[in-house]
Design a protein around this motif. Structure first.
Motif, PDB file in Angstrom:
ATOM      1  N   ASP A   6       1.060  -1.035   0.167  1.00 17.62           N
ATOM      2  CA  ASP A   6      -0.015  -0.053  -0.264  1.00 17.62           C
ATOM      3  C   ASP A   6       0.832   1.634   0.423  1.00 17.62           C
ATOM      4  N   ILE A   7       0.728   1.967  -1.622  1.00 13.26           N
ATOM      5  CA  ILE A   7       1.974   3.379  -1.218  1.00 13.26           C
ATOM      6  C   ILE A   7       0.990   4.221  -1.323  1.00 13.26           C
ATOM      7  N   ILE A   8       1.241   5.513  -0.983  1.00 13.25           N
ATOM      8  CA  ILE A   8       1.019   6.904  -0.715  1.00 13.25           C
ATOM      9  C   ILE A   8       1.873   7.429  -1.979  1.00 13.25           C
ATOM     10  N   THR A   9       1.896   7.951  -3.132  1.00 17.13           N
ATOM     11  CA  THR A   9       1.771   8.478  -4.658  1.00 17.13           C
ATOM     12  C   THR A   9       1.983   9.955  -3.654  1.00 17.13           C
ATOM     13  N   THR A  16       1.189  -7.750 -10.287  1.00 16.15           N
ATOM     14  CA  THR A  16       0.025  -7.707 -11.293  1.00 16.15           C
ATOM     15  C   THR A  16      -0.651  -6.915 -11.087  1.00 16.15           C
ATOM     16  N   LYS A  17      -0.921  -6.331 -10.293  1.00 10.21           N
ATOM     17  CA  LYS A  17      -2.010  -5.011 -10.172  1.00 10.21           C
ATOM     18  C   LYS A  17      -1.194  -3.818  -9.652  1.00 10.21           C
ATOM     19  N   ASN A  18      -1.794  -3.091 -10.166  1.00 13.69           N
ATOM     20  CA  ASN A  18      -0.405  -1.765 -10.342  1.00 13.69           C
ATOM     21  C   ASN A  18       1.228  -2.150 -10.606  1.00 13.69           C
ATOM     22  N   ALA A  19       1.578  -2.183 -11.469  1.00 17.74           N
ATOM     23  CA  ALA A  19       2.566  -3.495 -11.427  1.00 17.74           C
ATOM     24  C   ALA A  19       3.737  -2.267 -11.879  1.00 17.74           C
ATOM     25  N   ARG A  20       3.116  -1.433 -12.436  1.00 14.79           N
ATOM     26  CA  ARG A  20       4.632  -0.081 -12.522  1.00 14.79           C
ATOM     27  C   ARG A  20       4.864   0.366 -11.512  1.00 14.79           C
ATOM     28  N   LEU A  21       4.391   0.567 -10.508  1.00  7.40           N
ATOM     29  CA  LEU A  21       3.940   1.683  -9.416  1.00  7.40           C
ATOM     30  C   LEU A  21       4.964   0.327  -7.845  1.00  7.40           C
ATOM     31  N   PHE A  22       4.451  -0.486  -8.093  1.00  8.62           N
ATOM     32  CA  PHE A  22       5.130  -2.128  -7.329  1.00  8.62           C
ATOM     33  C   PHE A  22       6.138  -2.073  -7.788  1.00  8.62           C
ATOM     34  N   HIS A  23       6.817  -1.853  -8.333  1.00 14.85           N
ATOM     35  CA  HIS A  23       8.309  -2.021  -9.418  1.00 14.85           C
ATOM     36  C   HIS A  23       9.163  -1.088  -8.645  1.00 14.85           C
ATOM     37  N   ALA A  24       8.610   0.404  -9.325  1.00 14.59           N
ATOM     38  CA  ALA A  24       9.158   2.043  -8.910  1.00 14.59           C
ATOM     39  C   ALA A  24       9.239   1.550  -7.096  1.00 14.59           C
ATOM     40  N   LEU A  60       9.778  -0.533  -4.778  1.00 13.53           N
ATOM     41  CA  LEU A  60      10.581  -1.645  -3.579  1.00 13.53           C
ATOM     42  C   LEU A  60      11.584  -0.786  -4.322  1.00 13.53           C
ATOM     43  N   ALA A  61      12.761  -0.516  -3.315  1.00 11.49           N
ATOM     44  CA  ALA A  61      14.140  -0.081  -3.845  1.00 11.49           C
ATOM     45  C   ALA A  61      14.362   0.632  -4.416  1.00 11.49           C
ATOM     46  N   GLY A  62      13.701   1.746  -4.323  1.00 10.44           N
ATOM     47  CA  GLY A  62      13.056   3.142  -5.385  1.00 10.44           C
ATOM     48  C   GLY A  62      13.418   4.074  -4.526  1.00 10.44           C
ATOM     49  N   ALA A  63      13.344   3.827  -3.010  1.00 11.78           N
ATOM     50  CA  ALA A  63      15.120   4.723  -2.465  1.00 11.78           C
ATOM     51  C   ALA A  63      12.950   5.997  -2.372  1.00 11.78           C
ATOM     52  N   GLY A  64      12.009   6.092  -1.921  1.00 10.62           N
ATOM     53  CA  GLY A  64      11.113   6.970  -1.839  1.00 10.62           C
ATOM     54  C   GLY A  64      10.824   7.792  -2.940  1.00 10.62           C
ATOM     55  N   GLN A  65      11.696   7.266  -4.113  1.00 10.45           N
ATOM     56  CA  GLN A  65      11.001   8.735  -5.081  1.00 10.45           C
ATOM     57  C   GLN A  65       9.263   8.489  -5.326  1.00 10.45           C
ATOM     58  N   VAL A  66       8.868   7.422  -5.248  1.00 11.51           N
ATOM     59  CA  VAL A  66       7.849   7.599  -6.106  1.00 11.51           C
ATOM     60  C   VAL A  66       6.056   7.629  -5.097  1.00 11.51           C
ATOM     61  N   LYS A  87       9.576   9.275 -11.561  1.00  5.98           N
ATOM     62  CA  LYS A  87       9.465  10.042 -10.834  1.00  5.98           C
ATOM     63  C   LYS A  87       7.922  11.004 -11.066  1.00  5.98           C
ATOM     64  N   ASN A  88       8.606  10.826 -12.985  1.00  7.50           N
ATOM     65  CA  ASN A  88       7.166  12.728 -13.401  1.00  7.50           C
ATOM     66  C   ASN A  88       5.814  11.727 -13.185  1.00  7.50           C
ATOM     67  N   THR A  89       5.840  11.058 -13.319  1.00  7.19           N
ATOM     68  CA  THR A  89       4.443  10.492 -13.138  1.00  7.19           C
ATOM     69  C   THR A  89       4.139  10.268 -11.683  1.00  7.19           C
ATOM     70  N   TYR A  90       3.913   9.676 -10.879  1.00 12.29           N
ATOM     71  CA  TYR A  90       3.548   9.633  -9.022  1.00 12.29           C
ATOM     72  C   TYR A  90       4.080  10.499  -8.455  1.00 12.29           C
ATOM     73  N   ASP A  91       5.455  11.471  -8.700  1.00  9.09           N
ATOM     74  CA  ASP A  91       5.868  12.419  -8.117  1.00  9.09           C
ATOM     75  C   ASP A  91       6.270  13.373  -8.678  1.00  9.09           C
TER      76      ASP A  91
END
Length: 493
Positions: free
Chosen positions: A203-206, A217-225, A227-233, A476-480
């Motif tokens: 559960d992520i707050i963008t 499989t659900k919102n997979a792009r955000l999931f992979h962005a 994890l190990a995404g350093a809090g950027q998205v 980054k430009n999509t989610y933040d």
């Protein structure tokens, strides 16, 4: 100007001064004890508390590394996901930055366990992740927990049901949200990958202020962005993590060497046949004139009787290690083994010193060259009372896209966890870290993002992420898009 109505439970900051809003003219918080000249944006109603209390602000201004100061304007203690949604939207509207702060540790020693200001929110809003501390469910195969739950808390609850997370960091008093935002490496990386590789759902707050559930499989792009995404998205507020049956005991082997080539040969032989469930290693620099010591630490996890003839597990290592110890202990004692190490550092005054850590992933083919170079400049005093972890893993076990590893089948973790002697100036160590990082990258190495590498440039980050840089930037430009989140990483400067 009329003052806006007070927000429900939006905290009073010392001396009954209530935060009533952010003054966009003075770029400071307006309270009931401060003048309100200028344009004030009222704070939204919150279930938790927003404070500018000096002691709380100071606690969120530094981190475990004690190398930087990033003083926030305010600290949010959220009582709900919606508090974070509201604060991110509020920050976006007022040009403020936001970062999640783990406030991990034990007893009263709570702080962000980032090392170089990565969780800082200078002039912005720091969110106390430890306010999100609920273990929601534990099933035979998974646990759902808030981001502020520590691995120590989750592991204790799982062990009570005969279960364990498959991948654990050495020091367990770190928040789940913190480690899976970076990777999370431990002694079972050879079998299970990083902690990010054991996540089923988030559960992520963008950065656009949306609460989203994401899976492979659900919102997979955000999931992979994330994890190990350093809090950027987005800021992780909850995670569902894999669990496996917990063993009862651990048979631990410590093998000591003075020859780097023999050490690496045996480490890689053990890695290839998978004879042990846990495998780590350590470099132990010695005083001038004495050979460096290398230690392989491996473990067999088991139930019931001690495995017969444990010496047979190391009999084929050639040449035989110069020194070997075998210890039988409970699984629980083994995975909490860093507790005693941490307590000792606190008791002798090393825990709160500046700690210029350096964490790298090295390609196996150039590791010997890098270690030889590093050991020519590192001394026991550089390490102080710390550890220099050094061991191999298969890179194909790390499936998290943003956990960047070298482009070879086998890589080594080089984790210089220095606890310098009190009074040591950290600036020469930071310069050394930069030089070692540059040397590692020339040899195909990558950063593990918890360490202290000064003066990272956009070019450095592009080189680090390689083909993933373009995807990271797009996410980054999509989610933040306003670049509100986690400025302390300094990836997008």
């Amino acid at each position: 100007m009329n003052r806006p109505p007070l927000a429900r439970r939006t905290l009073l900051t010392g001396l009954a001064a209530t935060v009533i809003g952010f003054n966009t003219t003075t770029r400071a918080w307006a309270t009931t004890n401060t003048p309100t000249t200028g344009c004030i944006t009222p704070v939204p109603p919150l279930d938790g508390t927003l404070t500018t209390n000096a002691a709380t602000i100071t606690a969120h201004a530094h981190d475990f590394g004690r190398l930087t100061t990033n003083t926030p304007h305010a600290v949010l203690n959220p009582a709900s996901d919606q508090d974070i949604v509201k604060i991110i939207n509020y920050a976006r509207a007022n040009g403020l930055k936001v970062a999640m702060n783990g406030q991990a540790g034990t007893d009263n020693d709570l702080e962000s366990h980032s090392n170089y200001g990565q969780a800082g929110a200078a002039g912005g809003i720091s969110i106390n992740a430890r306010a999100l501390n609920r273990i929601h469910t534990i099933t035979p195969t998974s646990a759902t927990v808030d981001a502020g739950v520590t691995w120590a808390e989750l592991t204790a609850a799982a062990l009570a049901q005969g279960l364990t997370p498959p991948c654990l960091t050495d020091y367990l008093h770190l928040t789940v949200g913190g480690t899976i935002s970076i990777g999370g490496i431990g002694n079972t990386v050879q079998k299970y990958g990083l902690q990010t590789d054991t996540v089923d759902s988030l559960d992520i707050i963008t950065g656009t202020g949306r609460l989203v559930t994401a899976t492979p499989t659900k919102n997979a792009r955000l999931f992979h962005a994330a994890l190990a995404g350093a809090g950027q998205v987005g800021l992780i507020v909850r995670a569902t993590l894999k669990l496996i049956p917990a063993p009862e005991r651990a048979l631990v082997f410590n093998l000591f060497y003075t020859d780097l080539s023999a050490y690496m040969r045996d480490q890689e032989a053990i890695l290839e046949d998978g004879r042990f469930q846990g495998q780590v290693g350590e470099i132990q620099p010695q005083p001038a004139g004495q050979p460096t010591r290398f230690k392989i630490e491996t473990a067999i996890y088991y139930n019931g009787s001690t495995p017969a003839n444990p010496q047979a597990l190391i009999a084929d290592l050639t040449p035989l290690p110069q020194e070997t110890t075998i210890t039988d202990t409970t699984y629980q004692e083994y995975i909490y083994r860093a507790n005693a190490f941490a307590q000792n550092l606190k008791s002798i005054g090393y825990w709160d010193q500046p700690k210029p850590w350096l964490s790298l992933f090295l390609p196996a083919t150039t590791t010997h060259q890098f270690i030889t170079q590093a050991l020519s400049v590192l001394t026991p005093d550089d390490l102080g009372q710390g550890l220099l972890l050094f061991y191999p893993f298969h890179t194909n076990k790390v499936t998290t896209p943003l956990a960047i590893t070298p482009g070879e089948p086998v890589a080594y973790l080089f984790d210089f966890l220095t606890f310098p002697h009190p009074g040591t100036d950290p600036q020469p160590a930071l310069a050394r870290n930069r030089a070692l990082y540059d040397s590692a990258t020339r040899l195909g190495g990558k950063r593990y993002l918890v360490g202290a590498v000064p003066n990272m440039t956009t070019t450095d980050w592009q080189r680090h992420y390689g083909p993933h840089w373009r995807t990271l930037t797009a996410n980054k430009n999509t989610y933040d898009p306003t670049h509100t989140l986690t400025p302390g990483q300094r990836i997008f400067q």
